[in-house]
Design a protein around this motif. Structure first.
Motif, PDB file in Angstrom:
ATOM      1  N   ARG A 200       0.859  -1.189   0.000  1.00 57.45           N
ATOM      2  CA  ARG A 200       0.000   0.000   0.000  1.00 57.45           C
ATOM      3  C   ARG A 200       0.887   1.228   0.000  1.00 57.45           C
ATOM      4  NH1 ARG A 200      -3.052   3.722  -0.686  1.00 57.45           N
ATOM      5  NH2 ARG A 200      -4.955   4.169   0.481  1.00 57.45           N
ATOM      6  N   ASP A 202       1.284   5.368   0.122  1.00 54.37           N
ATOM      7  CA  ASP A 202       0.593   6.600   0.516  1.00 54.37           C
ATOM      8  C   ASP A 202       0.974   7.760  -0.398  1.00 54.37           C
ATOM      9  OD1 ASP A 202      -0.804   5.497   2.666  1.00 54.37           O
ATOM     10  OD2 ASP A 202       0.959   5.645   3.956  1.00 54.37           O
ATOM     11  N   SER A 333      -2.407   5.674  -3.653  1.00 54.46           N
ATOM     12  CA  SER A 333      -3.431   6.646  -3.294  1.00 54.46           C
ATOM     13  C   SER A 333      -3.831   7.448  -4.531  1.00 54.46           C
ATOM     14  CB  SER A 333      -2.902   7.603  -2.226  1.00 54.46           C
ATOM     15  OG  SER A 333      -2.557   6.905  -1.046  1.00 54.46           O
ATOM     16  N   GLU A 351     -17.095   6.686  -0.829  1.00 49.31           N
ATOM     17  CA  GLU A 351     -17.032   6.001   0.457  1.00 49.31           C
ATOM     18  C   GLU A 351     -16.465   4.586   0.323  1.00 49.31           C
ATOM     19  OE1 GLU A 351     -17.481   7.430   3.378  1.00 49.31           O
ATOM     20  OE2 GLU A 351     -17.782   9.275   2.213  1.00 49.31           O
ATOM     21  N   ILE A 354     -12.683   4.945  -0.031  1.00 52.89           N
ATOM     22  CA  ILE A 354     -12.061   5.330   1.247  1.00 52.89           C
ATOM     23  C   ILE A 354     -12.028   4.134   2.183  1.00 52.89           C
ATOM     24  CG2 ILE A 354     -12.381   6.720   3.332  1.00 52.89           C
ATOM     25  CD1 ILE A 354     -13.461   8.943   1.523  1.00 52.89           C
ATOM     26  N   SER A 355     -13.135   3.392   2.288  1.00 53.84           N
ATOM     27  CA  SER A 355     -13.168   2.249   3.218  1.00 53.84           C
ATOM     28  C   SER A 355     -12.193   1.158   2.779  1.00 53.84           C
ATOM     29  CB  SER A 355     -14.586   1.691   3.314  1.00 53.84           C
ATOM     30  OG  SER A 355     -15.046   1.235   2.057  1.00 53.84           O
ATOM     31  N   THR A 356     -12.030   0.962   1.463  1.00 52.09           N
ATOM     32  CA  THR A 356     -11.049  -0.020   0.985  1.00 52.09           C
ATOM     33  C   THR A 356      -9.640   0.400   1.392  1.00 52.09           C
ATOM     34  OG1 THR A 356     -12.424  -0.587  -0.916  1.00 52.09           O
ATOM     35  CG2 THR A 356     -10.087  -1.161  -1.044  1.00 52.09           C
ATOM     36  N   GLY A 357      -9.339   1.681   1.258  1.00 52.45           N
ATOM     37  CA  GLY A 357      -8.022   2.188   1.644  1.00 52.45           C
ATOM     38  C   GLY A 357      -7.752   2.020   3.122  1.00 52.45           C
ATOM     39  N   GLU A 358      -8.794   2.224   3.927  1.00 52.12           N
ATOM     40  CA  GLU A 358      -8.638   2.106   5.377  1.00 52.12           C
ATOM     41  C   GLU A 358      -8.413   0.663   5.810  1.00 52.12           C
ATOM     42  OE1 GLU A 358     -12.159   3.934   6.780  1.00 52.12           O
ATOM     43  OE2 GLU A 358     -11.346   5.979   6.674  1.00 52.12           O
ATOM     44  N   GLU A 359      -9.043  -0.283   5.119  1.00 53.29           N
ATOM     45  CA  GLU A 359      -8.883  -1.698   5.469  1.00 53.29           C
ATOM     46  C   GLU A 359      -7.474  -2.175   5.145  1.00 53.29           C
ATOM     47  OE1 GLU A 359     -10.906  -3.822   6.990  1.00 53.29           O
ATOM     48  OE2 GLU A 359     -12.381  -2.252   7.304  1.00 53.29           O
TER      49      GLU A 359
END
Length: 359
Positions: A200, A202, A333, A351, A354-359
């Protein structure tokens, strides 16, 4: 065995493990044995390119095996079988569902009930279900499967169906669920001891980062055509400035059909199965979602912008796809829009991204 027993089935398995042949072989076997499980196999796909690709590969494989069947392609571009009369018909969602609703897009209204009748006694495969629109084509397919349950057999397939959806769908169409678990995967040669390393990042994806991590075969996937075009231009500039000989290829949905088919044939020679590939190929393919399904290609390094989880998984299926291959998936990103801190999530729901990135 479940298909030969006439059961409805939902199959969930990773990309590249052979779902297509798992669906086709039981039907072909039943014909050879003289105990047909259905009158015909109607293989439904969400994209014309997928239908055309599977029609070609299946025709070649069965011909090589000296199995003579009437295999046809029915899409908006190639209308070989508007009445769905072949033994195996590869078709698209619009052709299949409009026919089932007695308003076929390839026939006049007075012939509208013929295609609907062809589904009676058939074995219908809905492949790449995750690409169907939830409130439109998918909803229609589920309702029709429910109403035809007593006279038609159905198989739904995907690599990324959520468990909650599996349970709901299985209840509606009275289907068994086969969801491959880890212990099953090692029995499949293309997945045995497979290693994909996910990183991942950033920071946004850039031509410089792609070239820095490039070896021989790289795939770059952008969320929009515009960003894919920008990335391809940037890579071409670097390629020229550094006097490199890497082939930079661009593929997206805005190409004319003939040009797109030409590019896809070229990609088979560069990124396709090892027995069809040019061994010394040095290539970077820049693409959009058009490569998420259907294209039988593989890379060592896959670079992708962050997207909803199911899209990221589908994209990862184009990395280290074949026996004995391992690879790396780089997830970047998105760029901020006009410096305001709003990531460019288009064309996806913000959304979900964003939620995929947070997981």
């Amino acid at each position: 065995r479940k298909i030969l027993a006439g059961e409805n089935l939902i199959l969930v398995a990773p990309t590249g493990c052979g779902k297509t042949w798992a669906a086709i072989v039981p039907f072909v076997f039943s014909l050879i044995k003289g105990e047909p499980v259905a009158d015909r196999l109607i293989y439904v796909l969400p994209l014309r390119s997928l239908a055309s690709s599977l029609y070609q590969s299946t025709s070649e494989a069965l011909k090589k095996a000296r199995i003579e069947l009437d295999i046809r392609l029915q899409t908006g571009e190639q209308r070989d079988d508007p009445f769905f009369q072949g033994d195996i018909i590869f078709t698209t969602i619009d052709q299949a569902l409009s026919g089932l609703l007695t308003i076929p897009v390839s026939l006049s209204p007075r012939l509208g009930n013929i295609v609907a009748g062809s589904f009676i006694g058939s074995y219908v495969v809905f492949d790449e279900v995750h690409l169907m629109e939830i409130g439109k084509s998918l909803a229609t397919a589920v309702v029709l499967a429910d109403r035809l349950n007593s006279v038609t057999r159905f198989l739904y397939m995907s690599a990324t169906m959520p468990k909650s959806f599996l349970v709901e769908l299985a209840g509606i169409i009275k289907a068994s669920v086969m969801d491959l678990r880890k212990k099953d995967l090692n029995d499949i040669p293309t997945l045995h001891n497979k290693k994909r390393y996910f990183h991942r990042e950033d920071q946004p994806m850039s031509p410089e980062l792609v070239f820095m991590r490039h070896n021989k075969r790289s795939l770059v996937i952008c969320n929009t055509v515009r960003r894919a075009q920008e990335m391809a231009r940037g890579l071409n500039d670097l390629n020229t400035n550094k006097s490199l000989e890497t082939q930079i290829i661009l593929l997206h949905s805005r190409f004319l059909s003939d040009d797109r088919r030409h590019i896809e044939r070229r990609l088979t020679a560069l990124l396709g199965p090892p027995d069809k590939r040019l061994k010394e190929a040095d290539v970077i393919l820049v693409a959009t979602q058009v490569v998420e399904a259907g294209l039988d290609i593989s890379c060592e390094n896959l670079h992708t912008e962050i997207a909803p989880a199911n899209s990221v998984i589908q994209r990862a299926g184009r990395c280290a796809r074949y026996v004995g291959e391992n690879g790396t998936v780089w997830i970047y990103s998105l760029k901020e829009q006009n410096g305001r801190g709003n990531a460019q999530a288009t064309p996806y729901d913000r959304e979900l991204v964003i939620s995929t990135g947070e997981e």
